[in-house]
Design a protein around this motif. Structure first.
Motif, PDB file in Angstrom:
ATOM      1  N   VAL A 254      99.280 111.809 -52.610  1.00 26.10           N
ATOM      2  CA  VAL A 254     100.041 112.712 -51.734  1.00 26.10           C
ATOM      3  C   VAL A 254      99.890 112.298 -50.274  1.00 26.10           C
ATOM      4  CG1 VAL A 254     100.179 115.085 -50.873  1.00 26.10           C
ATOM      5  CG2 VAL A 254      99.982 114.657 -53.327  1.00 26.10           C
ATOM      6  N   ALA A 257     101.724 108.983 -49.557  1.00 28.85           N
ATOM      7  CA  ALA A 257     103.174 109.187 -49.622  1.00 28.85           C
ATOM      8  C   ALA A 257     103.676 109.816 -48.330  1.00 28.85           C
ATOM      9  CB  ALA A 257     103.526 110.063 -50.825  1.00 28.85           C
ATOM     10  N   SER A 266     105.679 107.328 -57.373  1.00 26.97           N
ATOM     11  CA  SER A 266     105.477 107.695 -58.776  1.00 26.97           C
ATOM     12  C   SER A 266     104.143 107.196 -59.298  1.00 26.97           C
ATOM     13  CB  SER A 266     106.605 107.130 -59.652  1.00 26.97           C
ATOM     14  OG  SER A 266     106.579 105.705 -59.632  1.00 26.97           O
ATOM     15  N   TRP A 308     103.692 111.863 -62.333  1.00 33.35           N
ATOM     16  CA  TRP A 308     103.719 112.392 -60.968  1.00 33.35           C
ATOM     17  C   TRP A 308     104.851 111.706 -60.218  1.00 33.35           C
ATOM     18  CZ3 TRP A 308      97.880 111.571 -59.296  1.00 33.35           C
ATOM     19  CH2 TRP A 308      97.067 112.373 -60.106  1.00 33.35           C
ATOM     20  N   THR A 309     105.634 112.494 -59.513  1.00 38.11           N
ATOM     21  CA  THR A 309     106.701 111.924 -58.701  1.00 38.11           C
ATOM     22  C   THR A 309     106.738 112.613 -57.345  1.00 38.11           C
ATOM     23  OG1 THR A 309     108.174 113.334 -60.030  1.00 38.11           O
ATOM     24  CG2 THR A 309     108.284 110.969 -60.419  1.00 38.11           C
ATOM     25  N   TRP A 310     107.191 111.878 -56.370  1.00 38.34           N
ATOM     26  CA  TRP A 310     107.261 112.332 -54.980  1.00 38.34           C
ATOM     27  C   TRP A 310     108.684 112.111 -54.484  1.00 38.34           C
ATOM     28  CZ3 TRP A 310     103.999 114.559 -51.446  1.00 38.34           C
ATOM     29  CH2 TRP A 310     104.332 114.455 -50.098  1.00 38.34           C
ATOM     30  N   ARG A 327     105.391 122.196 -59.082  1.00 45.21           N
ATOM     31  CA  ARG A 327     105.907 121.660 -57.827  1.00 45.21           C
ATOM     32  C   ARG A 327     104.985 122.031 -56.672  1.00 45.21           C
ATOM     33  NH1 ARG A 327     112.394 122.309 -57.980  1.00 45.21           N
ATOM     34  NH2 ARG A 327     112.694 122.468 -60.244  1.00 45.21           N
ATOM     35  N   HIS A 330     105.444 119.921 -49.560  1.00 43.15           N
ATOM     36  CA  HIS A 330     104.707 119.388 -48.415  1.00 43.15           C
ATOM     37  C   HIS A 330     105.705 119.174 -47.293  1.00 43.15           C
ATOM     38  CE1 HIS A 330     100.863 118.524 -50.564  1.00 43.15           C
ATOM     39  NE2 HIS A 330     101.678 118.476 -51.612  1.00 43.15           N
ATOM     40  N   TYR A 333     109.010 117.457 -48.086  1.00 43.37           N
ATOM     41  CA  TYR A 333     108.787 116.590 -49.246  1.00 43.37           C
ATOM     42  C   TYR A 333     108.325 117.408 -50.450  1.00 43.37           C
ATOM     43  CZ  TYR A 333     109.022 112.685 -45.952  1.00 43.37           C
ATOM     44  OH  TYR A 333     109.435 111.774 -45.014  1.00 43.37           O
ATOM     45  N   PHE A 335     106.217 117.215 -54.146  1.00 45.26           N
ATOM     46  CA  PHE A 335     105.347 116.557 -55.120  1.00 45.26           C
ATOM     47  C   PHE A 335     105.539 117.268 -56.446  1.00 45.26           C
ATOM     48  CE2 PHE A 335     100.725 116.277 -56.721  1.00 45.26           C
ATOM     49  CZ  PHE A 335     100.984 115.113 -57.438  1.00 45.26           C
ATOM     50  N   HIS A 336     105.999 116.518 -57.451  1.00 39.40           N
ATOM     51  CA  HIS A 336     106.312 117.095 -58.762  1.00 39.40           C
ATOM     52  C   HIS A 336     105.320 116.576 -59.801  1.00 39.40           C
ATOM     53  CE1 HIS A 336     108.626 116.888 -62.685  1.00 39.40           C
ATOM     54  NE2 HIS A 336     108.512 118.178 -62.439  1.00 39.40           N
TER      55      HIS A 336
END
Length: 370
Positions: A254, A257, A266, A308-310, A327, A330, A333, A335-336
């Motif tokens: 996190v 990113a 990811s 994890w995806t951003w 979810r 941020h 943004y 973060f999932h």
């Protein structure tokens, strides 16, 4: 005047266990009969039961507040104890230090001497034990960050090192260079050498080796011939079994990113790999990544879900209607988290509301195979 020692604990003791630890130390005892909700213990010494030191805590601590030198020795510090020699009892200091080390060992933690900034035990490379087997089947975990070249921060390598020290020391670039054998060595050349090599080779990829469980990583230079900047890390999936290390990976993911202005990032698990010595090799049937960029251009999201995806503001707006799982917002943004502990793509597909349908519409997915 006092002498202050801080013990950062990965697994804090119960009150009763702390009392037993004191009383199990030759010559020490707890003063009086403190209640189990006490936040402070006075420790006495010898037959005269003279004051020796005070133990305060444990107090909860956030990863952001743990000193870097402590993070280098401890995975997942959750609490801190204060061991204090109050007044002018200099003769008590060695007893306090000896007990603080015992407390650090009992809690899987580390002792920080606030007067000297010395940490015990001292960090010795990776905090994760290397596998003893010469070769071992495993899953490969890939961590990828994507940033528009036009939005790349100026001192990205320096930011990378700072965040690795804070959250994930195993991600530090122990050796680095644009070709083999790597020319740079962090503990010999210093942090600035990593940044200098990046800026002096603006159109090349800077490769680096790391401590186990991370095999290696790569970051392109600031003028890499592409519209999308793409950084990667490759690590042994066995490390994800440690909750503390997994939390450090999440925090680093996190933080970097955000720091790198990534519009997408990811974490993915690939099956059928073998960990050999300091790196990995493919086994028959090894899975490969499908990258969302091709010839330096963004082509769309991968066609299968990732753990994890951003997502940057624009991407979040596109995929948000199709996301399930947890979810975290941020700023602008997103973060999932589809799986708290990263798992393979088949397990992720089974978590979707309708496993027979793709996680996003096909028109949003990349047509590239590599």
């Amino acid at each position: 005047m006092s002498y202050d020692l801080s013990v950062y604990a990965a697994g804090p003791l119960s009150f009763d266990d702390l009392v037993r630890l004191v009383r199990g130390t030759i010559g020490l005892d707890v003063d009086g009969s403190p209640s189990s909700d006490a936040q402070s213990l006075m420790v006495v010494r010898g037959a005269r039961r003279a004051y020796c030191f005070t133990i305060d805590g444990p107090f909860g601590v956030e990863a952001e507040d743990v000193p870097e030198d402590v993070t280098a020795s401890v995975i997942g510090a959750k609490a801190v104890y204060q061991v204090l020699v109050e007044g002018s009892e200099e003769a008590s200091i060695p007893h306090a230090v000896k007990f603080a080390r015992k407390l650090a060992k009992a809690t899987g933690g580390a002792l920080l001497d606030e007067q000297t900034d010395e940490v015990w035990p001292r960090a010795k490379g990776s905090r994760v034990a290397r596998p003893r087997e010469a070769a071992r089947p495993t899953e490969l975990v890939t961590v990828n960050f994507y940033t528009l070249m036009s939005e790349l921060p100026e001192d990205l390598p320096g930011n990378y090192i700072a965040l690795a020290r804070k959250y994930l020391p195993e991600a530090l670039p122990t050796r680095f260079g644009t070709y083999e054998p790597h020319q740079g060595k962090l503990d010999r050349d210093g942090d600035q050498a990593f940044t200098d090599m990046w800026s002096e080779n603006p159109r090349s990829r800077l490769f680096f080796k790391c401590d186990y469980p991370i095999a290696w990583g790569a970051i392109p230079g600031p003028e890499y011939p592409s519209s999308v900047w793409h950084a990667s890390l490759y690590l042994d999936g066995a490390a994800l079994a440690d909750p503390g290390w997994l939390d450090g990976l999440r925090r680093f993911f996190v933080a970097f990113a955000l720091e790198s202005n990534s519009f997408f990032a990811s974490v993915e698990v690939l099956r059928n790999y073998e960990w050999v010595s300091r790196s990995y090799e493919r086994l028959p049937g090894a899975e490969e990544e499908i990258w969302p960029i091709h010839v330096g251009e963004w082509k769309g999201f991968v066609p299968y879900p990732q753990s994890w995806t951003w997502f940057g503001p624009e991407q979040a707006g596109i995929v948000s209607p199709y996301l399930t799982g947890r979810r975290e917002q941020h700023g602008e943004y997103l973060f999932h988290v589809l799986a708290e502990k990263p798992v393979d793509r088949d397990q992720l597909t089974a978590l979707l509301p309708d496993p027979t349908r793709p996680w996003i519409p096909k028109e949003l997915a990349t047509p590239c195979t590599r």
